[in-house]
Design an enzyme around this catalytic site. Structure first.
Site, PDB file in Angstrom:
ATOM      1  NE  ARG A 122      -4.366  -1.123   1.536  1.00 47.15           N
ATOM      2  CZ  ARG A 122      -5.393  -1.306   2.331  1.00 47.15           C
ATOM      3  NH1 ARG A 122      -5.212  -1.602   3.588  1.00 47.15           N
ATOM      4  NH2 ARG A 122      -6.618  -1.174   1.876  1.00 47.15           N
ATOM      5  CD  GLN A 127      -2.738   6.459  -2.880  1.00 48.72           C
ATOM      6  OE1 GLN A 127      -2.996   7.298  -3.731  1.00 48.72           O
ATOM      7  NE2 GLN A 127      -2.504   6.761  -1.623  1.00 48.72           N
ATOM      8  CG  ASP A 130      -5.420  -0.290  -1.906  1.00 42.34           C
ATOM      9  OD1 ASP A 130      -5.824  -1.436  -1.618  1.00 42.34           O
ATOM     10  OD2 ASP A 130      -5.207   0.587  -1.058  1.00 42.34           O
ATOM     11  CB  SER A 133      -8.541   0.778  -0.870  1.00 36.68           C
ATOM     12  OG  SER A 133      -7.585   0.900   0.148  1.00 36.68           O
ATOM     13  CE1 TYR A 229      -3.701  -2.306   6.215  1.00 34.92           C
ATOM     14  CE2 TYR A 229      -1.381  -2.393   5.668  1.00 34.92           C
ATOM     15  CZ  TYR A 229      -2.697  -2.457   5.284  1.00 34.92           C
ATOM     16  OH  TYR A 229      -3.020  -2.675   3.986  1.00 34.92           O
TER      17      TYR A 229
HETATM   18  P1  NAD Z   1      -7.993  -2.741   8.059  1.00 34.26           P
HETATM   19  O1  NAD Z   1      -9.086  -3.268   7.209  1.00 34.26           O
HETATM   20  O2  NAD Z   1      -6.783  -3.552   8.298  1.00 34.26           O
HETATM   21  O3  NAD Z   1      -8.630  -2.347   9.495  1.00 34.26           O
HETATM   22  C1  NAD Z   1      -9.756  -1.521   9.617  1.00 34.26           C
HETATM   23  C2  NAD Z   1      -9.579  -0.568  10.764  1.00 34.26           C
HETATM   24  O4  NAD Z   1      -9.651  -1.253  12.015  1.00 34.26           O
HETATM   25  C3  NAD Z   1      -8.254   0.193  10.781  1.00 34.26           C
HETATM   26  O5  NAD Z   1      -8.500   1.581  10.751  1.00 34.26           O
HETATM   27  C4  NAD Z   1      -7.607  -0.235  12.098  1.00 34.26           C
HETATM   28  O6  NAD Z   1      -6.860   0.821  12.706  1.00 34.26           O
HETATM   29  C5  NAD Z   1      -8.820  -0.599  12.935  1.00 34.26           C
HETATM   30  N1  NAD Z   1      -8.525  -1.461  14.096  1.00 34.26           N
HETATM   31  C6  NAD Z   1      -7.752  -2.569  14.168  1.00 34.26           C
HETATM   32  N2  NAD Z   1      -7.758  -3.087  15.421  1.00 34.26           N
HETATM   33  C7  NAD Z   1      -8.563  -2.303  16.171  1.00 34.26           C
HETATM   34  C8  NAD Z   1      -8.992  -2.339  17.532  1.00 34.26           C
HETATM   35  N3  NAD Z   1      -8.568  -3.277  18.369  1.00 34.26           N
HETATM   36  N4  NAD Z   1      -9.837  -1.370  17.944  1.00 34.26           N
HETATM   37  C9  NAD Z   1     -10.267  -0.406  17.094  1.00 34.26           C
HETATM   38  N5  NAD Z   1      -9.918  -0.329  15.800  1.00 34.26           N
HETATM   39  C10 NAD Z   1      -9.070  -1.272  15.336  1.00 34.26           C
HETATM   40  O7  NAD Z   1      -7.490  -1.329   7.552  1.00 34.26           O
HETATM   41  P2  NAD Z   1      -7.685  -0.592   6.167  1.00 34.26           P
HETATM   42  O8  NAD Z   1      -9.022   0.035   6.139  1.00 34.26           O
HETATM   43  O9  NAD Z   1      -7.342  -1.512   5.050  1.00 34.26           O
HETATM   44  O10 NAD Z   1      -6.567   0.546   6.245  1.00 34.26           O
HETATM   45  C11 NAD Z   1      -5.978   0.956   7.437  1.00 34.26           C
HETATM   46  C12 NAD Z   1      -4.946   2.057   7.207  1.00 34.26           C
HETATM   47  O11 NAD Z   1      -4.201   1.935   6.010  1.00 34.26           O
HETATM   48  C13 NAD Z   1      -5.567   3.414   7.150  1.00 34.26           C
HETATM   49  O12 NAD Z   1      -4.678   4.308   7.775  1.00 34.26           O
HETATM   50  C14 NAD Z   1      -5.600   3.741   5.702  1.00 34.26           C
HETATM   51  O13 NAD Z   1      -5.651   5.130   5.464  1.00 34.26           O
HETATM   52  C15 NAD Z   1      -4.294   3.147   5.289  1.00 34.26           C
HETATM   53  N6  NAD Z   1      -4.299   2.882   3.846  1.00 34.26           N
HETATM   54  C16 NAD Z   1      -3.276   3.402   3.098  1.00 34.26           C
HETATM   55  C17 NAD Z   1      -3.268   3.198   1.730  1.00 34.26           C
HETATM   56  C18 NAD Z   1      -2.180   3.739   0.855  1.00 34.26           C
HETATM   57  O14 NAD Z   1      -1.379   4.531   1.274  1.00 34.26           O
HETATM   58  N7  NAD Z   1      -2.134   3.323  -0.393  1.00 34.26           N
HETATM   59  C19 NAD Z   1      -4.261   2.457   1.135  1.00 34.26           C
HETATM   60  C20 NAD Z   1      -5.279   1.937   1.935  1.00 34.26           C
HETATM   61  C21 NAD Z   1      -5.269   2.153   3.295  1.00 34.26           C
END
Ligand code: NAD
Length: 380
Positions: A122, A127, A130, A133, A229
């Site tokens: 990621r 992007q 992805d 996402s 993450y």
């Molecule tokens: P994910 O599906 O792995 O998790 C979903 C959410 O659950 C996350 O926000 C995580 O912090 C939260 N979580 C995990 N354990 C928890 C707990 N015990 N209590 C409460 N919340 C908890 O995550 P995702 O949606 O795939 O993405 C997470 C991060 O990655 C975000 O910061 C997102 O912005 C980032 N991201 C970056 C890119 C990129 O740069 N290309 C792309 C996608 C996502």
């Protein structure tokens, strides 16, 4: 060079890996594109749509498997299909290599090059590829729509001559891609939304969508890894979050839970006692069900009623929005294909960070260390 688009074999799958738009682009670049008849039907693309953009239609799956060079897929081809693939051909899709490495064994042994869309790093350059996402966006939206449909209440505040209806209260757990989309969708429908995430950075995003962020003092604990993450929390830190969640869940009409930690079982955030304390008719929509669920009573793949609360545990929610899920996925896969194709030929530069990160198997061997470790581990 032939690209084949096959019918997905998974029963609950409705998406197609490449839409006619993507097929048109590939045909325009000089690739042959062959589509198994009916492959796009459930996502709104007929055989004729593919034919119009220069693809051929075939009913002979076996011939396609034996002759094509590139297989963009949503789910990994089943073992029986893998046994027919040419050595050096490429399969790319949601291959679940960390969940079910054994399901890829035949393809690995035949020398098929495997790319997993789940493992695309990621980073900014990736992007547009992805797919996690993309699917999380679709799922976050759909979760709220389904919940709103099942809730025996209206979502928005209504002031009518017969009295005022208060807005529905929605609690979102995990404010990553799916959670933020759920918040935005619930807000658009007029609900009052609260959200919780362990990553402090999520707070600002939650508030920018007009929702309240539940701030839990974890005593300065580092909750985020280098990739952005969440890290796996200690039972004590989890407990602190649970107390805040229990309070908010008790008054919520809908809880949408999305919390996940890559490579681990989803954190348990909603114990059975919290569900029991919710009002009958309330809804829990557990988007973490494929990773075991955030709620203790979730049954992955089922919708159950527990103490009057309906608990959804969908395992393939994006497939319930096949047109746009396919459109987004197809673009992600097409963008990935641009990386491995050059002048009408396969050109796999394994030094490229995106290719190295997502390549599961090459030349008859598993080349991803994490996948190799999971594949070696004794089965539970
Ligand atoms: P994910 O599906 O792995 O998790 C979903 C959410 O659950 C996350 O926000 C995580 O912090 C939260 N979580 C995990 N354990 C928890 C707990 N015990 N209590 C409460 N919340 C908890 O995550 P995702 O949606 O795939 O993405 C997470 C991060 O990655 C975000 O910061 C997102 O912005 C980032 N991201 C970056 C890119 C990129 O740069 N290309 C792309 C996608 C996502």
């Amino acid at each position: 060079m032939l690209v084949a688009i096959l019918k997905e074999e998974r029963e609950d799958e409705t998406r197609v890996a490449l839409t006619p738009d993507a097929a048109k682009a590939l045909a325009g670049m000089g690739f042959g594109v062959a589509v198994e008849s009916g492959a796009g039907l459930q996502s709104g693309a007929s055989d004729e749509d593919y034919q119009e953009v220069g693809a051929s239609i075939s009913t002979k799956r076996g011939e396609l498997l034996a002759s094509a060079d590139i297989f963009p897929v949503v789910n990994a081809l089943p073992a029986g299909d893998q046994g027919k693939l040419k050595s050096g051909s490429v399969m790319i899709g949601f291959l679940r290599p960390l969940d079910e490495p054994a399901a890829l064994t035949v393809a690995v042994q035949r020398g098929v090059t495997l790319f997993s869309m789940e493992l695309v790093p990621r980073i900014t350059r990736a992007q547009s590829m992805d797919a996690l996402s993309s699917m999380a966006t679709v799922a976050g939206y759909k979760a709220v729509i389904v919940a709103a449909d099942h809730l025996p209440k209206l979502f928005p505040l209504l002031m009518t001559a017969a009295g005022t209806i208060p807005p529905a209260k929605v609690l979102v757990l995990g404010a990553g891609v799916a959670g933020l989309q759920a918040i935005a969708t619930a807000r658009r429908l007029g609900a009052v939304v609260e959200a919780y995430d362990v990553r402090a950075a999520a707070g600002e995003q939650v508030r920018s969508l007009g929702a309240k962020f539940i701030d839990v003092d974890l005593g300065g604990l580092q909750t985020e890894d280098k990739g952005g993450y969440a890290k796996e929390l200690s039972p004590e830190a989890l407990e602190l979050g649970q107390q805040a969640i229990a309070k908010a869940a008790k008054i919520a009409d809908v809880v949408i839970s999305t919390a996940q930690v890559p490579g681990r079982r989803a954190p348990l955030m909603i114990p059975a006692a919290v569900v029991e304390a919710m009002r009958p008719g309330s809804i829990i929509f557990d988007l973490a069900a494929p990773a075991g669920g955030n709620c203790a009573v979730t049954k992955p793949g089922e919708t159950i009623v527990y103490h009057g609360v309906t608990v959804f545990g969908p395992v393939n929610l994006a497939a319930e929005m096949p047109v746009h899920a396919s459109m987004l996925y197809s673009r992600n896969v097409s963008n990935f294909l641009q990386l491995i194709l050059k002048k009408g030929e396969l050109n796999i530069n394994r030094a490229d960070e995106i290719i190295a990160g997502s390549c599961v198997a090459f030349g008859g061997e598993i080349v991803n260390e994490r996948v190799a470790a999971v594949a070696r581990a004794p089965q539970a």
